[in-house]
Scaffold this active site. Structure first.
Site, PDB file in Angstrom:
ATOM      1  N   SER A  97      76.528  59.668  79.654  1.00 27.15           N
ATOM      2  CA  SER A  97      77.152  59.025  78.502  1.00 27.15           C
ATOM      3  C   SER A  97      78.439  58.314  78.883  1.00 27.15           C
ATOM      4  O   SER A  97      78.797  57.317  78.256  1.00 27.15           O
ATOM      5  CB  SER A  97      77.409  60.046  77.386  1.00 27.15           C
ATOM      6  OG  SER A  97      78.257  61.077  77.828  1.00 27.15           O
ATOM      7  N   GLU A  98      79.152  58.805  79.907  1.00 26.13           N
ATOM      8  CA  GLU A  98      80.355  58.121  80.380  1.00 26.13           C
ATOM      9  C   GLU A  98      80.510  58.301  81.885  1.00 26.13           C
ATOM     10  O   GLU A  98      80.140  59.335  82.450  1.00 26.13           O
ATOM     11  CB  GLU A  98      81.630  58.672  79.711  1.00 26.13           C
ATOM     12  CG  GLU A  98      81.613  58.675  78.213  1.00 26.13           C
ATOM     13  CD  GLU A  98      81.770  57.306  77.594  1.00 26.13           C
ATOM     14  OE1 GLU A  98      82.053  56.344  78.333  1.00 26.13           O
ATOM     15  OE2 GLU A  98      81.612  57.209  76.361  1.00 26.13           O
ATOM     16  N   THR A  99      81.102  57.294  82.503  1.00 23.16           N
ATOM     17  CA  THR A  99      81.595  57.401  83.873  1.00 23.16           C
ATOM     18  C   THR A  99      83.053  56.967  83.861  1.00 23.16           C
ATOM     19  O   THR A  99      83.398  55.939  83.270  1.00 23.16           O
ATOM     20  CB  THR A  99      80.779  56.526  84.840  1.00 23.16           C
ATOM     21  OG1 THR A  99      79.430  57.021  84.893  1.00 23.16           O
ATOM     22  CG2 THR A  99      81.371  56.549  86.241  1.00 23.16           C
TER      23      THR A  99
END
Length: 297
Positions: free
Chosen positions: A49-51
């Site tokens: 969902s995020e980096t």
């Protein structure tokens, strides 16, 4: 993009000491030289969902005032990308990044300069040797949610108005990113999450929402939460630190809790990735602290 590539991508989970729990995040500890499109491509390939992309040192500009800064503080500029877009702030990727840094340089204080503002982070180690990170949000705010926005969100979720908890009014809460808080009247309603992805994404883009913070209150200080994230190309987050911070501000603003309180948020169990987020409110300080463990995947 792999760990052998010039931009080394680490993979950590946040808000769980078990790599099979929590919310996975990509972490690039030194993103110096990466262009926007390259960071977006890396985030899409990682697929979490995020980096988080870290740039060591303070942001460009005048040297910040250092009075009162502890010597063990380390400073980074940080940007966050979902598989489809950049976001202003991501709590679980912040926790994951802090744990990754602590494993390499030891526990202590960090300063993350994010697009939403400056976020201090402290990492400690418990008696079992497990790192635990605490972020301090930017100053939050809470605003009324327009009835038509609430109605459209419920329609996209397939929730009836009667299935909302009238004691927890809908609000839009911000602590680095905007979240619509909707409270389910029962745990069963929260557990049964099947929504119109495109319809909800359209509403969220229109209202500049990062996630929906769907909540069920178990007790005065214990809540179960779920966070649809279609604007990031993700059906649901198993742990959402930014929404947890926003919810802390919401709980205080709506009088659910006193000015000083510690809340426990359980998330991800319905997805098979249980997570525990601790939210701390301090008297006289509007900012919200969110804590959790982390582990390398």
């Amino acid at each position: 993009m792999t760990d052998a590539s010039p931009a080394q991508v680490l993979r950590y989970t946040a808000f769980s000491a078990d790599p099979g729990g929590g919310n996975p995040a990509g972490v690039v500890l030194d993103a110096t030289g990466l262009a926007d499109h390259e960071m977006q491509a890396i985030a899409a390939e990682v697929g979490y969902s995020e980096t988080a992309f870290l740039f060591p040192g303070p942001p460009p500009g005048p040297t910040p005032h250092k009075a009162g800064r502890r010597k063990d503080q380390r400073t980074f500029r940080v940007r966050y990308f979902s598989p489809e877009a950049e976001v202003t702030f991501c709590g679980h990727a912040t926790i994951a990044s802090a744990v990754a840094l602590a494993e390499r340089t030891g526990p202590g204080d960090l300063v993350f300069h994010t697009p939403a503002g400056t976020v201090p982070v402290t990492v400690t180690v418990d008696g079992a040797g497990r790192p635990r990170a605490t972020l301090t949000s930017v100053e939050p705010r809470v605003e009324d949610a327009a009835p038509e926005v609430v109605a459209e969100a419920c329609a996209a979720l397939g929730w009836k108005p009667s299935e909302l908890d009238a004691a927890l009014p809908p609000r839009i809460a911000y602590a680095g990113a905007r979240h619509l808080v909707l409270a389910a009247a029962t745990r069963e309603r929260l557990a049964d999450l099947s929504y119109d992805f495109s319809r909800l994404a359209g509403l969220m883009r229109q209202e500049d929402l990062t996630t929906l913070q769907l909540v069920w209150r178990e007790s005065a200080t214990t809540f179960h939460v779920r966070d649809p994230f279609p604007v990031g190309g993700v059906v649901e987050d198993p742990a959402t630190g930014a929404a947890a911070a926003a919810f802390g501000a919401y709980a205080r603003e709506t009088g659910l809790v006193p000015g000083a309180a510690v809340l426990t948020l359980h998330q991800g169990a319905d997805m098979g990735r249980p997570s525990t987020l601790t939210v701390e409110l301090r008297a006289g300080d509007p900012r919200v602290r969110v804590s959790g463990t982390g582990a390398r995947i």
